[in-house]
Design an enzyme around this catalytic site. Structure first.
Site, PDB file in Angstrom:
ATOM      1  N   LYS A 127     -42.190 -53.985  69.788  1.00 34.37           N
ATOM      2  CA  LYS A 127     -41.468 -53.024  68.930  1.00 34.37           C
ATOM      3  C   LYS A 127     -41.722 -51.593  69.421  1.00 34.37           C
ATOM      4  O   LYS A 127     -42.828 -51.285  69.879  1.00 34.37           O
ATOM      5  CB  LYS A 127     -41.965 -53.220  67.486  1.00 34.37           C
TER       6      LYS A 127
ATOM      7  N   SER B 253     -38.063 -53.926  59.223  1.00 27.84           N
ATOM      8  CA  SER B 253     -37.709 -52.950  60.233  1.00 27.84           C
ATOM      9  C   SER B 253     -37.846 -53.479  61.667  1.00 27.84           C
ATOM     10  O   SER B 253     -37.347 -52.848  62.589  1.00 27.84           O
ATOM     11  CB  SER B 253     -38.597 -51.713  60.070  1.00 27.84           C
TER      12      SER B 253
ATOM     13  N   SER C 161     -41.794 -56.158  56.926  1.00 30.00           N
ATOM     14  CA  SER C 161     -40.927 -55.890  58.078  1.00 30.00           C
ATOM     15  C   SER C 161     -40.926 -56.920  59.191  1.00 30.00           C
ATOM     16  O   SER C 161     -40.093 -56.853  60.087  1.00 30.00           O
ATOM     17  CB  SER C 161     -41.280 -54.545  58.689  1.00 30.00           C
TER      18      SER C 161
HETATM   19  N1  GLN Z   1     -38.479 -52.834  53.748  1.00 30.26           N
HETATM   20  C1  GLN Z   1     -39.699 -52.090  53.573  1.00 30.26           C
HETATM   21  C2  GLN Z   1     -39.380 -50.611  53.619  1.00 30.26           C
HETATM   22  O1  GLN Z   1     -38.259 -50.300  53.441  1.00 30.26           O
HETATM   23  C3  GLN Z   1     -40.696 -52.542  54.580  1.00 30.26           C
HETATM   24  C4  GLN Z   1     -40.869 -51.718  55.803  1.00 30.26           C
HETATM   25  C5  GLN Z   1     -41.975 -52.221  56.690  1.00 30.26           C
HETATM   26  O2  GLN Z   1     -42.639 -53.219  56.428  1.00 30.26           O
HETATM   27  N2  GLN Z   1     -42.239 -51.476  57.769  1.00 30.26           N
HETATM   28  O3  GLN Z   1     -40.180 -49.757  53.787  1.00 30.26           O
END
Ligand code: GLN
Length: 485
Positions: free
Chosen positions: A73, A150, A174
């Site tokens: 990532k 994400s 994420s």
């Molecule tokens: N969906 C969550 C957010 O909007 C999780 C993001 C993550 O785990 N980096 O922040």
């Protein structure tokens, strides 16, 4: 013959037998990266990967990751390789050091072939907010459904069979959410188990290194490489590591698994309910004790708002260094305040700005007690409730999401009452630092969905062993989108 759609262990065996060389594997992966039509990549490391594979020491070929291509990532620092966090504020930023995760992968002989797209700075869950636009779900040929985020590009590259595993990060869900939407195993080990040195901080108290594989065995193999104390990360644990493959074939007989009644009841999707119940029946048939357990739904509904407040506050503070002075592109201005304002105005998208407004507001001295401190208290109540369950059970098991991948057109990251519980509960595992794994459970039409299993802190081996039983029961492993189910 293609190798990138096989498991890590199968590819390793093929190398040992002399069927394929690491160079051939890297070339295969790079070619597929170039053909990718899901917008999975920020940067394809062709030159760097070829250089590295040519320098591999053949005497290290017994390492299971030797010569295995991996995607990372774009919020992990990679020395001399651009790292943007999918944000315009870091366009063209090239780190001068590598994250500990990347160093450990390289030491084990894995080859980083690409940096993957993500929701900007890891904030978001849709895979649509990075500066390169929407990342698509390889399972959805119509390109109308999300892959989720994400860690969207890391998920799509494994789901499409471009690499056998990839690294993501998980602050709320994420890795575990996109894993559910793309038929992958997504594992977030305990907070402190894997060093976060060189991972761009989003919300430090919630951030975890996490990763995707296509089966549970591979997940254990990757953890063997990544787990362990790192002096460069003060939050990394001194707890000794285990051989995480050792207990994979342990029977589930007598183990106690809690199903959170309110989470399951808030789901109306028939395919998910049926697959979940069928799986529970299979676990019981093997002697597991699976029981419904209740948590006050007020507490469950509080998970997402609590998560948003804490994560926005921490990210506002963590990202204060992205000011156009220290890293990345710089906008003109008469003073350094003006440079910062212009750079940050141009560099961040609306979603990031909105989150910084929430974070800044909750950290204002006059609001702190009412918002930030209150959210911390809520977090404690939430974690206490789950800890109480884990005192009596080996793990908590629930569907990972209320639906298969939603439509891109309907996606948003604003609060929705309808799915407040089932769509957002997995952040409890970040709040408590619990090891938590998502794995395939079934399909709703063409689109996959997963189940999520969470255990006690540092009981990675226990979680993986139950996950393996679930995987055997569903028979859903090594799934690659292009080949269909
Ligand atoms: N969906 C969550 C957010 O909007 C999780 C993001 C993550 O785990 N980096 O922040």
């Amino acid at each position: 013959m293609r190798y990138m759609n096989l498991s890590i262990r199968e590819i390793h065996d093929a190398i040992l037998k002399g069927e394929v060389t690491p160079l051939e594997l890297v070339k295969e992966a790079i070619e597929s990266c170039k053909k990718d039509d899901n917008n999975s990549f920020e940067y394809i490391c062709e030159k760097e990967a070829l250089e590295r594979v040519n320098k591999l020491d053949p005497s290290k070929k017994d390492s299971l990751l030797f010569g295995i291509p991996v995607v990372v990532k774009d919020n992990y620092s990679t020395k001399d390789i651009p790292t943007t966090g999918s944000s315009n504020i870091l366009n063209n930023y090239v780190p001068i050091f590598s994250s500990e995760v990347v160093l450990r992968l390289e030491k084990a002989g894995a080859i980083v072939v690409a940096k993957s797209t993500m929701d900007e700075l890891a904030m978001g869950g849709t895979g649509t907010t990075g500066h390169l636009g929407i990342t698509y779900n390889p399972w959805d040929k119509s390109k109308t459904h999300l892959i989720g985020g994400s860690s969207c590009g890391s998920a799509s590259s494994v789901a499409a069979g471009i690499v056998p595993f990839s690294i993501g990060s998980d602050t709320g869900d994420s890795v575990r959410k996109p894993a559910s939407f793309s038929a992958l195993v997504g594992f977030k080990p305990s907070w402190g188990r894997i060093s976060r040195f060189g991972l761009f901080p989003f919300a430090t108290s919630l951030d975890h290194v996490a990763y995707f594989t296509r089966n549970v065995d591979d997940s254990a193999i990757v953890l063997n490489v990544l787990a362990g104390r790192d002096d460069k990360d003060f939050s990394s644990s001194f707890k000794p590591v285990e051989d995480y493959t050792a207990r994979l074939n342990e029977p589930v007989k007598g183990k106690k698994i809690a199903v959170i009644k309110e989470i399951v009841e808030s789901i109306s999707n028939v395919a998910i309910k049926e697959a979940f119940n069928k799986n529970i029946t299979a676990l019981k048939e093997q002697g597991a004790i699976v029981e419904p357990v209740s948590i006050d739904s007020k507490l469950l509904k509080a998970i997402y708002p609590t998560y948003i407040l804490i994560s926005c506050a921490e990210s506002t503070s963590n990202n204060a260094n992205l000011d156009g002075i220290k890293f990345g592109p710089r906008e003109p201005g008469e003073s350094f305040e003006e440079i910062m304002t212009n750079t940050r105005t141009k560099g961040f998208s609306r979603l990031i700005k909105r989150r910084f407004v929430i974070g800044g507001y909750s950290l204002l001295r006059e609001n702190q007690d009412k918002l930030f401190v209150r959210a911390q208290k809520c977090r404690r109540l939430i974690v206490n409730a789950f800890n109480k369950i884990l005192e009596n059970y080996d793990a908590i098991y629930c569907p990972a999401s209320p639906t298969a991948a939603p439509l891109i057109s309907g996606s948003s990251d604003t609060l929705s009452d309808e799915y407040l519980i089932a769509d957002n509960y997995m952040a409890f595992a970040n709040m408590g630092g619990f090891p938590s794994i998502t794995l395939p459970l079934g399909f709703d039409g063409e689109l996959p969905f997963g189940g999520n299993l969470t255990g006690k802190p540092f009981d990675e081996s226990g979680v993986l062993s139950i996950a393996k039983v679930i995987e055997n029961a569903t028979g859903l492993k090594d799934l690659v989108a292009k080949e269909g189910k």
